[in-house]
Write an enzyme that holds these catalytic residues in place. Structure first.
Site, PDB file in Angstrom:
ATOM      1  N   LYS A  17     103.683  53.732  20.158  1.00  0.00           N
ATOM      2  CA  LYS A  17     104.672  52.658  20.178  1.00  0.00           C
ATOM      3  C   LYS A  17     105.917  53.075  19.375  1.00  0.00           C
ATOM      4  O   LYS A  17     105.896  54.082  18.657  1.00  0.00           O
ATOM      5  CB  LYS A  17     104.029  51.385  19.635  1.00  0.00           C
ATOM      6  CG  LYS A  17     102.754  50.958  20.419  1.00  0.00           C
ATOM      7  CD  LYS A  17     102.313  49.563  19.989  1.00  0.00           C
ATOM      8  CE  LYS A  17     100.854  49.299  20.268  1.00  0.00           C
ATOM      9  NZ  LYS A  17     100.439  47.950  19.821  1.00  0.00           N
ATOM     10  N   TYR A  57     100.791  43.878  28.750  1.00  0.00           N
ATOM     11  CA  TYR A  57     100.170  42.915  27.838  1.00  0.00           C
ATOM     12  C   TYR A  57     100.030  41.541  28.497  1.00  0.00           C
ATOM     13  O   TYR A  57     100.183  40.511  27.823  1.00  0.00           O
ATOM     14  CB  TYR A  57     100.989  42.806  26.546  1.00  0.00           C
ATOM     15  CG  TYR A  57     100.800  43.961  25.577  1.00  0.00           C
ATOM     16  CD1 TYR A  57      99.528  44.429  25.240  1.00  0.00           C
ATOM     17  CD2 TYR A  57     101.898  44.569  24.961  1.00  0.00           C
ATOM     18  CE1 TYR A  57      99.353  45.481  24.344  1.00  0.00           C
ATOM     19  CE2 TYR A  57     101.723  45.618  24.054  1.00  0.00           C
ATOM     20  CZ  TYR A  57     100.456  46.064  23.747  1.00  0.00           C
ATOM     21  OH  TYR A  57     100.275  47.094  22.855  1.00  0.00           O
ATOM     22  N   PHE A  65     102.680  35.127  19.094  1.00  0.00           N
ATOM     23  CA  PHE A  65     103.304  36.355  18.612  1.00  0.00           C
ATOM     24  C   PHE A  65     103.915  37.194  19.737  1.00  0.00           C
ATOM     25  O   PHE A  65     104.417  38.285  19.496  1.00  0.00           O
ATOM     26  CB  PHE A  65     102.297  37.196  17.824  1.00  0.00           C
ATOM     27  CG  PHE A  65     101.074  37.600  18.623  1.00  0.00           C
ATOM     28  CD1 PHE A  65     101.095  38.694  19.474  1.00  0.00           C
ATOM     29  CD2 PHE A  65      99.894  36.868  18.514  1.00  0.00           C
ATOM     30  CE1 PHE A  65      99.973  39.069  20.199  1.00  0.00           C
ATOM     31  CE2 PHE A  65      98.761  37.231  19.242  1.00  0.00           C
ATOM     32  CZ  PHE A  65      98.811  38.330  20.089  1.00  0.00           C
ATOM     33  N   ARG A  93      89.475  54.535  20.764  1.00  0.00           N
ATOM     34  CA  ARG A  93      89.534  53.247  20.057  1.00  0.00           C
ATOM     35  C   ARG A  93      89.033  53.396  18.613  1.00  0.00           C
ATOM     36  O   ARG A  93      89.585  52.801  17.699  1.00  0.00           O
ATOM     37  CB  ARG A  93      88.697  52.186  20.791  1.00  0.00           C
ATOM     38  CG  ARG A  93      89.251  51.751  22.138  1.00  0.00           C
ATOM     39  CD  ARG A  93      90.460  50.850  22.040  1.00  0.00           C
ATOM     40  NE  ARG A  93      90.174  49.566  21.433  1.00  0.00           N
ATOM     41  CZ  ARG A  93      91.060  48.564  21.393  1.00  0.00           C
ATOM     42  NH1 ARG A  93      92.277  48.709  21.929  1.00  0.00           N
ATOM     43  NH2 ARG A  93      90.755  47.435  20.822  1.00  0.00           N
ATOM     44  N   THR A  99      92.864  46.467  15.041  1.00  0.00           N
ATOM     45  CA  THR A  99      94.227  46.080  15.426  1.00  0.00           C
ATOM     46  C   THR A  99      95.143  45.924  14.214  1.00  0.00           C
ATOM     47  O   THR A  99      96.276  46.419  14.219  1.00  0.00           O
ATOM     48  CB  THR A  99      94.182  44.745  16.208  1.00  0.00           C
ATOM     49  OG1 THR A  99      93.312  44.916  17.337  1.00  0.00           O
ATOM     50  CG2 THR A  99      95.563  44.341  16.684  1.00  0.00           C
ATOM     51  N   ARG A 110      95.419  53.720  12.340  1.00  0.00           N
ATOM     52  CA  ARG A 110      96.028  52.508  11.787  1.00  0.00           C
ATOM     53  C   ARG A 110      95.653  52.325  10.321  1.00  0.00           C
ATOM     54  O   ARG A 110      96.462  51.877   9.510  1.00  0.00           O
ATOM     55  CB  ARG A 110      95.606  51.294  12.616  1.00  0.00           C
ATOM     56  CG  ARG A 110      96.277  51.263  13.997  1.00  0.00           C
ATOM     57  CD  ARG A 110      95.595  50.258  14.884  1.00  0.00           C
ATOM     58  NE  ARG A 110      96.268  50.022  16.160  1.00  0.00           N
ATOM     59  CZ  ARG A 110      95.720  49.354  17.167  1.00  0.00           C
ATOM     60  NH1 ARG A 110      94.489  48.869  17.049  1.00  0.00           N
ATOM     61  NH2 ARG A 110      96.390  49.176  18.291  1.00  0.00           N
ATOM     62  N   ASN A 120     101.577  48.603  14.722  1.00  0.00           N
ATOM     63  CA  ASN A 120     100.347  49.340  14.428  1.00  0.00           C
ATOM     64  C   ASN A 120     100.268  50.659  15.190  1.00  0.00           C
ATOM     65  O   ASN A 120      99.194  51.163  15.461  1.00  0.00           O
ATOM     66  CB  ASN A 120      99.131  48.444  14.692  1.00  0.00           C
ATOM     67  CG  ASN A 120      99.115  47.928  16.118  1.00  0.00           C
ATOM     68  OD1 ASN A 120      99.939  48.342  16.936  1.00  0.00           O
ATOM     69  ND2 ASN A 120      98.175  47.064  16.424  1.00  0.00           N
ATOM     70  N   HIS A 123      98.723  52.123  21.097  1.00  0.00           N
ATOM     71  CA  HIS A 123      97.899  51.359  22.018  1.00  0.00           C
ATOM     72  C   HIS A 123      96.873  52.303  22.626  1.00  0.00           C
ATOM     73  O   HIS A 123      97.200  53.436  22.955  1.00  0.00           O
ATOM     74  CB  HIS A 123      98.738  50.762  23.158  1.00  0.00           C
ATOM     75  CG  HIS A 123      97.872  50.304  24.298  1.00  0.00           C
ATOM     76  ND1 HIS A 123      97.280  49.055  24.301  1.00  0.00           N
ATOM     77  CD2 HIS A 123      97.425  50.947  25.404  1.00  0.00           C
ATOM     78  CE1 HIS A 123      96.524  48.958  25.388  1.00  0.00           C
ATOM     79  NE2 HIS A 123      96.592  50.091  26.066  1.00  0.00           N
ATOM     80  N   GLU A 134      96.015  50.622  33.361  1.00  0.00           N
ATOM     81  CA  GLU A 134      97.135  51.072  32.539  1.00  0.00           C
ATOM     82  C   GLU A 134      97.654  52.430  33.015  1.00  0.00           C
ATOM     83  O   GLU A 134      98.868  52.660  33.037  1.00  0.00           O
ATOM     84  CB  GLU A 134      96.712  51.111  31.065  1.00  0.00           C
ATOM     85  CG  GLU A 134      96.465  49.690  30.523  1.00  0.00           C
ATOM     86  CD  GLU A 134      95.677  49.617  29.225  1.00  0.00           C
ATOM     87  OE1 GLU A 134      95.270  50.685  28.697  1.00  0.00           O
ATOM     88  OE2 GLU A 134      95.463  48.491  28.737  1.00  0.00           O
TER      89      GLU A 134
HETATM   90  N1  UDP Z   1      99.442  41.865  18.191  1.00  0.00           N
HETATM   91  C1  UDP Z   1     100.230  41.096  17.322  1.00  0.00           C
HETATM   92  N2  UDP Z   1      99.659  40.030  16.666  1.00  0.00           N
HETATM   93  C2  UDP Z   1      98.350  39.687  16.842  1.00  0.00           C
HETATM   94  C3  UDP Z   1      97.553  40.451  17.722  1.00  0.00           C
HETATM   95  C4  UDP Z   1      98.130  41.532  18.379  1.00  0.00           C
HETATM   96  O1  UDP Z   1     101.419  41.373  17.178  1.00  0.00           O
HETATM   97  O2  UDP Z   1      97.887  38.712  16.230  1.00  0.00           O
HETATM   98  C5  UDP Z   1     100.039  43.015  18.895  1.00  0.00           C
HETATM   99  C6  UDP Z   1      99.630  44.359  18.245  1.00  0.00           C
HETATM  100  O3  UDP Z   1     100.736  45.266  18.353  1.00  0.00           O
HETATM  101  C7  UDP Z   1      98.472  44.770  19.128  1.00  0.00           C
HETATM  102  C8  UDP Z   1      98.929  44.287  20.498  1.00  0.00           C
HETATM  103  O4  UDP Z   1      99.576  43.038  20.229  1.00  0.00           O
HETATM  104  O5  UDP Z   1      98.245  46.161  19.082  1.00  0.00           O
HETATM  105  C9  UDP Z   1      97.823  44.100  21.517  1.00  0.00           C
HETATM  106  O6  UDP Z   1      96.847  43.238  20.984  1.00  0.00           O
HETATM  107  P1  UDP Z   1      95.294  43.550  21.189  1.00  0.00           P
HETATM  108  O7  UDP Z   1      94.549  42.344  20.727  1.00  0.00           O
HETATM  109  O8  UDP Z   1      95.052  44.034  22.576  1.00  0.00           O
HETATM  110  O9  UDP Z   1      95.024  44.722  20.098  1.00  0.00           O
HETATM  111  P2  UDP Z   1      94.727  46.283  20.286  1.00  0.00           P
HETATM  112  O10 UDP Z   1      93.923  46.463  21.533  1.00  0.00           O
HETATM  113  O11 UDP Z   1      96.054  46.997  20.325  1.00  0.00           O
HETATM  114  O12 UDP Z   1      93.950  46.670  19.043  1.00  0.00           O
HETATM  115 MG    MG Z   2      94.266  45.746  23.468  1.00  0.00          MG
END
Ligand code: UDP
Ligand code: MG
Length: 143
Positions: A17, A57, A65, A93, A99, A110, A120, A123, A134
């Site tokens: 990102k 997304y 958010f 992952r 996250t 992270r 963070n 992705h 994706e």
């Molecule tokens: N995100 C955020 N606030 C939240 C949860 C997610 O800004 O409370 C953003 C963050 O950049 C995250 C992305 O949205 O990586 C996608 O969310 P997801 O729950 O899919 O998390 P990931 O799979 O990236 O761990």
């Molecule tokens: Mg995700």
């Protein structure tokens, strides 16, 4: 890699990102995936449109958010990539961590480099279905 490991090899989608590029962490993140033994198949710098990020997304559009996530993801270049290896989806992952950078374990990307839950750095696909979707969204032609 053994014959069996080659047979179960899967592909996953990883996106660095804008903060990863802004902070000069591209080499560090790519190196961690390479050192684990994953193979880099495709890598491309892109600037995301609001439309593309909304498709990527889709499950988060409408969350409180989302506006912040949209401006974060579209404020600068990202690096879209495809990685291959046995168990690649779950392994990436794990390497990426939780996250929220504040919760992510030290030793994860992270956990070592991110402080918060929006910025963070990376992705990574969370399932075979997400990986297929994706990869098709960002690379169209790639299988
Ligand atoms: N995100 C955020 N606030 C939240 C949860 C997610 O800004 O409370 C953003 C963050 O950049 C995250 C992305 O949205 O990586 C996608 O969310 P997801 O729950 O899919 O998390 P990931 O799979 O990236 O761990
Ligand atoms: Mg995700």
């Amino acid at each position: 890699m053994t014959q069996n490991e080659r047979e179960v090899a899967e592909k996953t989608f990883v996106m660095l990102k804008p903060d990863a590029l802004e902070r000069g962490l591209v080499g560090e993140i790519v190196a961690r995936l390479e050192r684990k033994g994953l193979k880099l198949e495709r890598l491309e710098t892109k600037r995301l449109s609001k439309e593309l990020i909304a498709r990527h997304y889709a499950h988060l559009v409408g969350r409180d958010f989302y506006g912040e996530l949209e401006s974060y993801a579209t404020r600068g270049d990202v690096i879209a990539s495809i990685w291959r290896g046995p168990g690649a989806i779950a392994i990436v992952r794990k390497l990426v961590g939780a996250t929220d950078g504040a919760e992510a374990e030290p030793g994860t990307i992270r956990g070592d480099f991110a402080l918060g839950g929006t910025e963070n750095l990376v992705h990574a696909s969370d399932s075979p279905e997400a990986a297929r979707r994706e990869i098709a969204l960002f690379f169209g032609d790639a299988r």
